[in-house]
Scaffold this motif. Structure first.
Motif, PDB file in Angstrom:
ATOM      1  N   LEU A  56      19.818  12.073  -3.386  1.00 27.55           N
ATOM      2  CA  LEU A  56      19.169  10.776  -2.729  1.00 27.55           C
ATOM      3  C   LEU A  56      17.636  10.696  -3.490  1.00 27.55           C
ATOM      4  O   LEU A  56      17.406   9.754  -3.997  1.00 27.55           O
ATOM      5  N   ILE A  57      17.071  11.618  -3.193  1.00 19.44           N
ATOM      6  CA  ILE A  57      15.448  11.715  -3.684  1.00 19.44           C
ATOM      7  C   ILE A  57      15.465  11.476  -5.089  1.00 19.44           C
ATOM      8  O   ILE A  57      14.544  10.788  -5.651  1.00 19.44           O
ATOM      9  N   SER A  58      16.153  12.261  -5.724  1.00 21.86           N
ATOM     10  CA  SER A  58      16.246  12.105  -7.295  1.00 21.86           C
ATOM     11  C   SER A  58      16.801  10.783  -7.743  1.00 21.86           C
ATOM     12  O   SER A  58      15.884  10.034  -8.775  1.00 21.86           O
ATOM     13  N   LEU A  59      17.871  10.192  -7.165  1.00 23.10           N
ATOM     14  CA  LEU A  59      18.206   8.793  -7.434  1.00 23.10           C
ATOM     15  C   LEU A  59      16.926   7.798  -7.248  1.00 23.10           C
ATOM     16  O   LEU A  59      16.751   6.863  -8.218  1.00 23.10           O
ATOM     17  N   ILE A  60      16.394   7.802  -6.290  1.00 20.33           N
ATOM     18  CA  ILE A  60      15.288   6.980  -5.884  1.00 20.33           C
ATOM     19  C   ILE A  60      14.225   7.107  -6.389  1.00 20.33           C
ATOM     20  O   ILE A  60      13.594   6.164  -7.012  1.00 20.33           O
ATOM     21  N   CYS A  61      13.806   8.572  -6.836  1.00 22.44           N
ATOM     22  CA  CYS A  61      12.427   8.448  -7.524  1.00 22.44           C
ATOM     23  C   CYS A  61      12.325   8.182  -9.114  1.00 22.44           C
ATOM     24  O   CYS A  61      11.546   7.586  -9.491  1.00 22.44           O
ATOM     25  N   ARG A  62      13.813   8.556  -9.659  1.00 25.03           N
ATOM     26  CA  ARG A  62      13.673   8.210 -10.953  1.00 25.03           C
ATOM     27  C   ARG A  62      14.020   6.638 -11.522  1.00 25.03           C
ATOM     28  O   ARG A  62      14.236   6.366 -12.670  1.00 25.03           O
ATOM     29  N   ALA A  63      14.227   5.897 -10.448  1.00 26.13           N
ATOM     30  CA  ALA A  63      14.327   4.617 -10.916  1.00 26.13           C
ATOM     31  C   ALA A  63      13.326   3.999 -11.215  1.00 26.13           C
ATOM     32  O   ALA A  63      12.049   4.190 -10.618  1.00 26.13           O
ATOM     33  N   ASP A  64      13.108   2.857 -11.892  1.00 28.04           N
ATOM     34  CA  ASP A  64      11.809   1.895 -12.432  1.00 28.04           C
ATOM     35  C   ASP A  64      11.895   0.687 -12.318  1.00 28.04           C
ATOM     36  O   ASP A  64      11.337  -0.140 -11.633  1.00 28.04           O
ATOM     37  N   ARG A  65      12.893   0.166 -13.018  1.00 23.16           N
ATOM     38  CA  ARG A  65      13.100  -1.264 -13.180  1.00 23.16           C
ATOM     39  C   ARG A  65      13.409  -1.916 -12.032  1.00 23.16           C
ATOM     40  O   ARG A  65      12.998  -3.084 -11.735  1.00 23.16           O
ATOM     41  N   ILE A  66      14.207  -1.295 -10.884  1.00 20.36           N
ATOM     42  CA  ILE A  66      14.719  -1.713  -9.887  1.00 20.36           C
ATOM     43  C   ILE A  66      13.487  -1.646  -8.480  1.00 20.36           C
ATOM     44  O   ILE A  66      13.631  -2.290  -7.703  1.00 20.36           O
ATOM     45  N   ILE A  67      12.374  -1.190  -8.696  1.00 15.05           N
ATOM     46  CA  ILE A  67      11.249  -0.863  -7.764  1.00 15.05           C
ATOM     47  C   ILE A  67      10.746  -2.341  -7.078  1.00 15.05           C
ATOM     48  O   ILE A  67      10.827  -2.471  -5.953  1.00 15.05           O
ATOM     49  N   PRO A  68      10.521  -3.123  -8.131  1.00 11.94           N
ATOM     50  CA  PRO A  68       9.984  -4.419  -7.408  1.00 11.94           C
ATOM     51  C   PRO A  68      11.117  -5.353  -6.407  1.00 11.94           C
ATOM     52  O   PRO A  68      10.544  -5.724  -5.454  1.00 11.94           O
ATOM     53  N   GLU A  69      12.105  -5.381  -6.728  1.00 15.18           N
ATOM     54  CA  GLU A  69      13.264  -6.001  -6.071  1.00 15.18           C
ATOM     55  C   GLU A  69      13.711  -5.230  -4.719  1.00 15.18           C
ATOM     56  O   GLU A  69      14.347  -5.827  -3.888  1.00 15.18           O
ATOM     57  N   HIS A  71       7.938  17.109  -8.238  1.00 10.80           N
ATOM     58  CA  HIS A  71       8.318  16.818  -9.567  1.00 10.80           C
ATOM     59  C   HIS A  71       8.675  15.507  -9.565  1.00 10.80           C
ATOM     60  O   HIS A  71       8.636  14.618 -10.213  1.00 10.80           O
ATOM     61  N   HIS A  72       9.929  15.166  -8.602  1.00 11.77           N
ATOM     62  CA  HIS A  72      10.519  13.712  -8.547  1.00 11.77           C
ATOM     63  C   HIS A  72       9.221  12.590  -8.023  1.00 11.77           C
ATOM     64  O   HIS A  72       9.257  11.594  -8.603  1.00 11.77           O
ATOM     65  N   LEU A  73       8.423  13.198  -6.994  1.00  9.91           N
ATOM     66  CA  LEU A  73       7.361  12.114  -6.642  1.00  9.91           C
ATOM     67  C   LEU A  73       6.643  12.017  -7.869  1.00  9.91           C
ATOM     68  O   LEU A  73       5.774  10.433  -7.808  1.00  9.91           O
TER      69      LEU A  73
END
Length: 390
Positions: free
Chosen positions: A285-298, A334-336
């Motif tokens: 879950l940490i990896s999935l959330i941290c490696r996202a970029d485009r979705i962050i604003p929404e 690393h993910h942070l």
């Protein structure tokens, strides 16, 4: 040094209820929950939430438990004094509730049979006589526990806990065919995709699965990070930015913030329940959330809660435990770095989230001495490697 619940629990880390404010002690005594467990063998490792103790001969349970979510756990002891793997269960304690459980000497475990209502009423009527055999809940632990479980509600527990009701650190495994082996058929059938190290290792696993009903029912994570019609170039991009996969995951839950509750649940099942499967889910879950970029604003609310939750969790684990045994790479750090870099460089992210991320970075640097400078400079050995499998 060991203290005791008036001699009925040999305490390793317990706070004393006598240090509690008189008004609070009175409230919990009159309105708190009570757990009664009969016939618990001496030396059993018994605990609730973040603490555990060795029981004495006259131990009958715990009292003055604050109403709310709790995790009760134990480890049986055999004739040689050896402790078995940990077992635990979630329970939402109501005001003045009396929960009665019976220990089975034959199974060396709690008895699954429901306690007769007449027996429960008998305990209620004799509660004053039992008081001296009950240990007080260590109230100094209540706030840290609430912080760790703030997004976990009864609906999430009902959805995620094992059908058997108990979280076991050592699951009984049974043989299965490849089609029903966890991730087995998916890994072997997929072609022309980016294969992770975990997927490669999965090919070598024996054909085993947990005994049905004993496994945690955590949300299944996407088995691929890109659409079916993605081109090779797009596959690479989707592999670098996990927004597509994260969005699929968030659509599986009723409320996007529910995934933060699941992050908390998997963490406490690992931290207190000693479940390795929960630990692996927490990392994914940490990896999935941290490696996202485009979705962050929404999904800014998810990211605000994620940063707050992860910071609280990191206070409860040793940093060495987060390091890969081979590469010595701290996967959370690393993910942070990836997440903070994405937030910093994404022009669509609002100023409030950027400020929240900056404050989290500063606190983590202060507490853990983690370096979050030069986020846009990626070292060669940390750059992602994409491999196409023919």
């Amino acid at each position: 040094m060991k203290n005791s619940f008036r001699g009925y629990i040999e305490d390793r880390t317990m706070g004393d209820a006598s240090n509690m404010a008189p008004e609070l002690a009175k409230y919990l005594f009159e309105n708190g929950g009570t757990i009664i467990i009969t016939d618990v063998p001496k030396g059993t490792d018994f605990g609730i939430d973040l603490k555990s103790w060795n029981t004495g001969e006259n131990f009958k349970g715990m009292k003055m438990i604050p109403p709310g979510l709790h995790f009760i756990h134990y480890r049986a002891v055999n004739e040689l004094g050896e402790l078995s793997p940990r077992v635990g269960f979630f329970h939402i304690v109501k005001e003045k509730e009396i929960l009665v459980k019976k220990w089975s000497k034959l199974a060396e475990d709690l008895d699954d049979q429901e306690i007769n209502e007449e027996i429960v009423m008998r305990f209620k009527e004799n509660l004053k006589d039992l008081d001296k055999f009950l240990g007080p809940y260590p109230y100094d632990m209540w706030k840290p526990w609430k912080d760790l479980t703030s997004k976990i509600d009864d609906n999430l527990i009902e959805r995620c806990r094992p059908l058997c009701g108990y979280v076991r650190s050592a699951l009984e495994l049974v043989h299965c065919d490849d089609a029903s082996r966890p991730r087995g058929s998916q890994t072997r059938k997929r072609r022309h995709h980016v294969m992770t190290l975990e997927e490669k290792e999965d090919l070598l696993l024996p054909d085993l699965k947990p005994l049905p009903g004993t496994e945690l029912r955590l949300t299944q994570l996407p088995d691929k990070y890109y659409p079916d019609d993605a081109t090779p170039t797009e596959i690479t991009q989707y592999s670098l930015d996990s927004s597509y996969a994260l969005n699929i995951l968030l659509k599986k839950v009723k409320d996007p913030v529910e995934i933060i509750g699941e992050l908390q649940l998997s963490f406490v099942c690992f931290l207190v329940g000693q479940s390795w499967d929960a630990f692996e889910h927490w990392k994914k879950l940490i990896s999935l959330i941290c490696r996202a970029d485009r979705i962050i604003p929404e999904r800014r609310v998810v990211y605000v809660e994620f940063l707050r939750t992860l910071e609280i969790q990191l206070a409860h684990v040793c940093e060495d435990f987060l390091c890969d045994i081979v590469s010595s790479n701290n996967f959370v750090y690393h993910h942070l770095r990836i997440l903070f870099s994405n937030i910093e460089s994404n022009s669509e992210v609002d100023g409030r989230l950027k400020s929240e991320a900056a404050r989290a970075r500063n606190r983590l640097t202060s507490k853990l001495s983690w370096d979050f400078e030069n986020l846009q400079d990626e070292e060669d050995d940390e750059a992602p490697v994409v491999v196409a499998i023919e």
